[in-house]
Design a protein around this motif. Structure first.
Motif, mmCIF file in Angstrom:
data_model
loop_
_atom_site.group_PDB
_atom_site.id
_atom_site.type_symbol
_atom_site.label_atom_id
_atom_site.label_comp_id
_atom_site.label_asym_id
_atom_site.label_seq_id
_atom_site.Cartn_x
_atom_site.Cartn_y
_atom_site.Cartn_z
ATOM 1 N N LYS A 1 0.851 -1.177 0.000
ATOM 2 C CA LYS A 1 0.000 0.000 0.000
ATOM 3 C C LYS A 1 0.894 1.237 0.000
ATOM 4 O O LYS A 1 1.838 1.329 0.782
ATOM 5 N N ARG B 1 -0.494 -2.585 6.242
ATOM 6 C CA ARG B 1 -1.763 -3.157 5.783
ATOM 7 C C ARG B 1 -2.944 -2.647 6.590
ATOM 8 O O ARG B 1 -4.046 -2.444 6.051
ATOM 9 N N TYR C 1 7.543 -2.727 2.738
ATOM 10 C CA TYR C 1 6.168 -3.012 3.159
ATOM 11 C C TYR C 1 6.109 -4.231 4.075
ATOM 12 O O TYR C 1 5.442 -4.208 5.122
ATOM 13 N N CYS D 1 4.830 -4.172 7.939
ATOM 14 C CA CYS D 1 3.726 -4.999 8.431
ATOM 15 C C CYS D 1 4.176 -5.956 9.524
ATOM 16 O O CYS D 1 3.390 -6.314 10.418
ATOM 17 N N VAL E 1 -3.051 0.610 -4.002
ATOM 18 C CA VAL E 1 -2.602 -0.706 -3.547
ATOM 19 C C VAL E 1 -2.305 -1.616 -4.738
ATOM 20 O O VAL E 1 -2.899 -1.477 -5.806
ATOM 21 N N GLU F 1 -3.053 -7.231 -2.899
ATOM 22 C CA GLU F 1 -3.683 -6.853 -1.634
ATOM 23 C C GLU F 1 -5.163 -7.212 -1.606
ATOM 24 O O GLU F 1 -5.760 -7.317 -0.537
ATOM 25 N N ASP G 1 -12.242 -4.735 2.591
ATOM 26 C CA ASP G 1 -11.772 -6.048 2.165
ATOM 27 C C ASP G 1 -12.688 -7.125 2.732
ATOM 28 O O ASP G 1 -13.709 -6.833 3.373
ATOM 29 N N LEU H 1 -9.780 -0.848 2.505
ATOM 30 C CA LEU H 1 -8.646 -1.213 1.657
ATOM 31 C C LEU H 1 -7.839 -0.004 1.214
ATOM 32 O O LEU H 1 -6.608 -0.036 1.160
#
Length: 329
Positions: free
Chosen positions: A2, A20, A53, A57, A202, A206, A309, A315
Motif C-alpha cells: 500500500k 496493511r 512493506y 507490516c 494498492v 492486496e 476487504d 482497503l
C-alpha cells in the motif's frame, strides 16, 4: 503493498509505504521521492518497496511513524494521463436516458473512454469547491487502475500485467453543463472538473481473491451526509474489465507509466444495492415516479467513498469531501 503520498509543501508530495492496517507508514525517499518516480522505474523499485512493506507490516521497520489519511494528497497529485471509461453500460444507459439521449447498440460491444484533466487532482479530504450549485454537482464513485508503460496495440491478455496499482475515485461531474457541452460534438471539458482519489493506492495482490478477471469483486460504498447511498459490487455487471479498457485506450497510442484508467460509475442491475451517483438515482426516480426528487449536491453536503476487504477493513482509506462555495476571484 500500500502506497500513499503525503503533503510536504511540494506539488507532487512525498511517497510513503503504509502498513496493511493503515496505522503506520515509512518514508522511502532513498528509493523514490514520489509515486511517479517509482512508476517510472517500477520493475526495479517495486521489489524493494515491497520489502519495506513487509518489514513495516511485521513491525521491524524502525523508522515507521503513525499514518494519517488526512495528511494525504491523491496518490498521484497530478498525472500524465487520466482516462475514464464507462465499463458499467447499465449506468451509461440510465444516464443517457436522463438527458434524452438514445443508447447506441455498439456501446455494449465497444467501451467509451474520455480523457479527463489530470493536472490538478483533489486531495481525498479536501473540499469540492464550486462556484454555482446550479451546475448540477454530482459525485461518481469508481475504481481506477494505474499502469506502467503500455505499448501501443497491447492485447487484452497482455494488458492485465500492466496494472500495477488500484485506487478509488470520486469523478466529480457537473450534470447541468454536460448536455450543452456534448451537443457541441467535442466532448467533456467544463462539465468534468478535478477528480479526487483515495488516500491509498494498492497492488492487486492486496485484494486477494477479490481481484479476478481484471475486476474488483467487492462492494463500493458511497455515503451522503452520513447515510449509505449505495454499495454496488464493483465486479458485478462490469461489461468491460480493466484489461479491455486499457487495450482500447492503447489501440492507437502507447500509455506512459503513471496512466490512470477509471472504471466509470459502478452500477448494478440489482437496484437494492443503491447507486454510485446522483444522476442514476434521479433517473430511476423519473422511471418510477415521473419526476426526480433527489437534488444534486449543495454547499455543505458531505460525500464519503470507501471499499472494505473481505475482513471488513478499509482497503484504500476513505475519500471524505464537503462541497463548498468557491471564494470570489
Amino acid at each position: 503493498m500500500k502506497l500513499a503520498t503525503l503533503r510536504n509543501g511540494r506539488r507532487d508530495g512525498e511517497l510513503v509505504v503504509v502498513s496493511r492496517d493503515l496505522t503506520r507508514a515509512c518514508r522511502v525517499g532513498h528509493l523514490a521521492s514520489t509515486l511517479q518516480a517509482a512508476l517510472d522505474e517500477w520493475a526495479s523499485l517495486a521489489p524493494r518497496l515491497a520489502q519495506v512493506y513487509r518489514d513495516l507490516c511485521d513491525g521491524v521497520q524502525a523508522e515507521a511513524f503513525p499514518f494519517d489519511e488526512a495528511a494525504c494528497l491523491s496518490p498521484l497529485p497530478r498525472a500524465y494521463q487520466w482516462a475514464d471509461g464507462s465499463a458499467y453500460v447499465n449506468h451509461v444507459e440510465l444516464v443517457r436516458k436522463a438527458r434524452g439521449a438514445e443508447m447506441p447498440e455498439h456501446f455494449w460491444h465497444e467501451p467509451l473512454i474520455y480523457q479527463g484533466g489530470s493536472d490538478s487532482f483533489i486531495a481525498p479530504r479536501d473540499p469540492i469547491r464550486m462556484a454555482d450549485e446550479g451546475w448540477g454537482i454530482d459525485f461518481e464513485s469508481e475504481v481506477a487502475v494505474i499502469t506502467d508503460d503500455v505499448p501501443m496495440g497491447v492485447s487484452e491478455a497482455a494488458a492485465l500485467d500492466h496494472i500495477k496499482l488500484l485506487m478509488l475515485v470520486n469523478d466529480v461531474s457537473l450534470r447541468n453543463l454536460i448536455p450543452g457541452e456534448l451537443a457541441k460534438g467535442f466532448g467533456f471539458f467544463q462539465s468534468k472538473p478535478s477528480s479526487a482519489f483515495s488516500p491509498l493506492a494498492v497492488t492487486p495482490d492486496e485484494l486477494g481473491d477479490a481481484w479476478q478477471g481484471g475486476k474488483v469483486h467487492l462492494k463500493l460504498e458511497t455515503w451522503l451526509n452520513g447515510a449509505l447511498f449505495g454499495a454496488p459490487d464493483a465486479g458485478c455487471d462490469m461489461t468491460f474489465n480493466f484489461p479491455t479498457l486499457i487495450a482500447h485506450a492503447a489501440r492507437t497510442r502507447p500509455l506512459g507509466a503513471g496512466t490512470i484508467i477509471g472504471s466509470g460509475t459502478v452500477s448494478n442491475y440489482d437496484r437494492s444495492a443503491g447507486s454510485s451517483c446522483l444522476a442514476e438515482r434521479r433517473m430511476l426516480e423519473i422511471m418510477d415516479c415521473g419526476a426526480a426528487s433527489t437534488p444534486f449536491l449543495r454547499f455543505g453536503d458531505r460525500v464519503t467513498i470507501m471499499m472494505r476487504d473481505r475482513a471488513g477493513q478499509p482497503l484504500f482509506g476513505r475519500i471524505e469531501q464537503e462541497v463548498m462555495a468557491c471564494p470570489p476571484r
